[in-house]
Design a protein around this motif. Structure first.
Motif, short mmCIF file in Angstrom:
data_model
loop_
_atom_site.label_atom_id
_atom_site.label_comp_id
_atom_site.label_asym_id
_atom_site.label_seq_id
_atom_site.Cartn_x
_atom_site.Cartn_y
_atom_site.Cartn_z
N MET A 16 0.76 -1.27 -0.06
CA MET A 16 0.22 -0.10 0.11
C MET A 16 1.05 1.21 -0.09
N SER A 17 0.36 2.25 -0.33
CA SER A 17 1.21 3.60 -0.41
C SER A 17 1.65 3.82 1.21
N SER A 18 2.63 4.62 1.32
CA SER A 18 3.06 4.82 2.47
C SER A 18 4.13 6.14 2.48
N SER A 19 4.00 7.03 3.57
CA SER A 19 4.69 7.89 3.60
C SER A 19 6.01 7.86 4.55
N SER A 20 7.17 7.48 3.66
CA SER A 20 8.35 6.91 4.63
C SER A 20 8.91 7.76 5.61
N SER A 21 8.85 9.08 5.47
CA SER A 21 9.09 9.88 6.67
C SER A 21 8.17 9.43 7.92
N SER A 22 6.95 9.22 7.56
CA SER A 22 6.04 8.77 8.87
C SER A 22 6.41 8.01 9.76
N PHE A 23 6.90 6.89 9.05
CA PHE A 23 7.32 5.68 10.07
C PHE A 23 8.61 6.28 10.81
N TYR A 24 9.61 6.85 10.16
CA TYR A 24 10.64 6.93 11.13
C TYR A 24 10.29 8.04 12.05
N ALA A 34 12.13 1.11 27.86
CA ALA A 34 12.82 2.11 27.14
C ALA A 34 12.32 2.54 25.78
N VAL A 35 12.30 3.94 25.43
CA VAL A 35 11.74 4.22 24.25
C VAL A 35 12.70 4.19 23.25
N VAL A 36 12.27 3.63 21.87
CA VAL A 36 12.95 3.33 20.78
C VAL A 36 12.47 4.21 19.71
N SER A 37 13.23 5.07 18.88
CA SER A 37 12.76 5.43 17.63
C SER A 37 12.78 4.75 16.61
N MET A 38 12.01 4.86 15.80
CA MET A 38 11.75 3.90 14.62
C MET A 38 12.92 4.55 13.51
N GLU A 39 13.39 5.87 13.80
CA GLU A 39 14.50 6.42 13.10
C GLU A 39 15.74 5.71 13.12
N GLU A 40 15.79 4.85 14.24
CA GLU A 40 17.12 4.08 14.36
C GLU A 40 17.08 2.95 13.34
N PHE A 41 15.94 2.77 12.73
CA PHE A 41 16.13 1.53 11.57
C PHE A 41 16.06 1.82 10.21
N ASP A 121 -6.36 0.76 21.77
CA ASP A 121 -5.10 0.53 22.75
C ASP A 121 -3.89 0.06 22.12
N ALA A 122 -4.02 -0.52 20.82
CA ALA A 122 -2.68 -0.86 20.34
C ALA A 122 -1.73 0.17 20.23
N PRO A 123 -0.46 0.13 19.97
CA PRO A 123 0.66 0.85 20.09
C PRO A 123 0.57 1.63 18.99
N GLU A 124 1.12 2.96 18.92
CA GLU A 124 1.13 3.91 17.92
C GLU A 124 1.77 3.40 16.64
N VAL A 125 3.03 2.56 16.77
CA VAL A 125 3.61 2.12 15.46
C VAL A 125 2.75 0.94 15.01
N TRP A 126 1.89 -0.06 15.63
CA TRP A 126 1.00 -0.92 15.34
C TRP A 126 -0.05 -0.30 14.42
N LYS A 127 -0.70 0.58 15.14
CA LYS A 127 -1.74 1.38 14.62
C LYS A 127 -1.37 2.07 12.95
N PHE A 128 -0.06 2.39 13.19
CA PHE A 128 0.38 2.87 11.87
C PHE A 128 0.42 1.75 10.63
N PHE A 129 1.12 0.73 11.21
CA PHE A 129 1.32 -0.42 10.24
C PHE A 129 -0.35 -0.81 9.56
#
Length: 172
Positions: A16-24, A34-41, A121-129
């Protein structure tokens, strides 16, 4: 870029279409708090799935995680496990117990905080996926499977095709 990914996944995954900057731009909370930034990936392929420690397919899924980690290494592939007790309470009740189990299974990835993978209540990253791929909530353990390309494009995958789909993304 989108056209080449569409061809790569034409038979094995839904793109599907995606905004590549949004994930990061996203962050998540790991099991240790600990908080992890998706930017690390950025520049790595990311494989995310909901996990459980006490289900019949757990052995197979964790063996696959180990195999993928050995093949690609953590510098190329990041595996994000999202533990949940939503499906038959087949996950340990604490993040510490989940981490101990995963370590014993040689899990080469990052365990996110125990929580939900369904609904609001799912994590923000999961909802983004889910939003990026129009995926519905998973219906069981290891049922939600997402890949993120080295450039941040999100797609869904399946247990049967995840290894081949990761290999295709590694070629980009």
């Amino acid at each position: 870029m989108r056209a080449s990914l569409t061809r790569l996944f034409a038979t094995s995954a839904s793109i599907m279409s995606s905004s590549s900057s949004s994930f990061y731009a996203l962050t998540g909370v790991k099991g240790d708090g600990a908080v992890v930034s998706m930017e690390e990936f950025r520049g790595k392929v990311v494989y995310a799935t909901n996990v459980a420690s006490k289900w019949g397919a757990t052995r197979r899924e964790y063996a696959q995680f180990e195999k993928l980690g050995q093949r690609w290494g953590m510098n190329n592939l990041v595996i994000l496990g999202f533990p949940s007790r939503e499906f038959g309470a087949q996950e340990y009740p604490t993040d510490a117990e989940i981490a101990d189990f995963a370590q014993a299974k040689n899990f080469p990835g990052i365990l996110m905080k125990l929580g939900k993978v369904t609904g609001k209540d799912a994590p923000e990253v999961w909802k983004f996926f889910q939003k990026e791929t129009s995926a519905k909530d998973p219906t069981w353990n290891f049922n939600g499977k997402f890949l993120v390309s080295k450039n941040g494009v999100v797609c869904t995958t399946t247990a049967a095709t995840v290894e081949a789909d990761i290999a295709k993304l590694m070629e980009e």
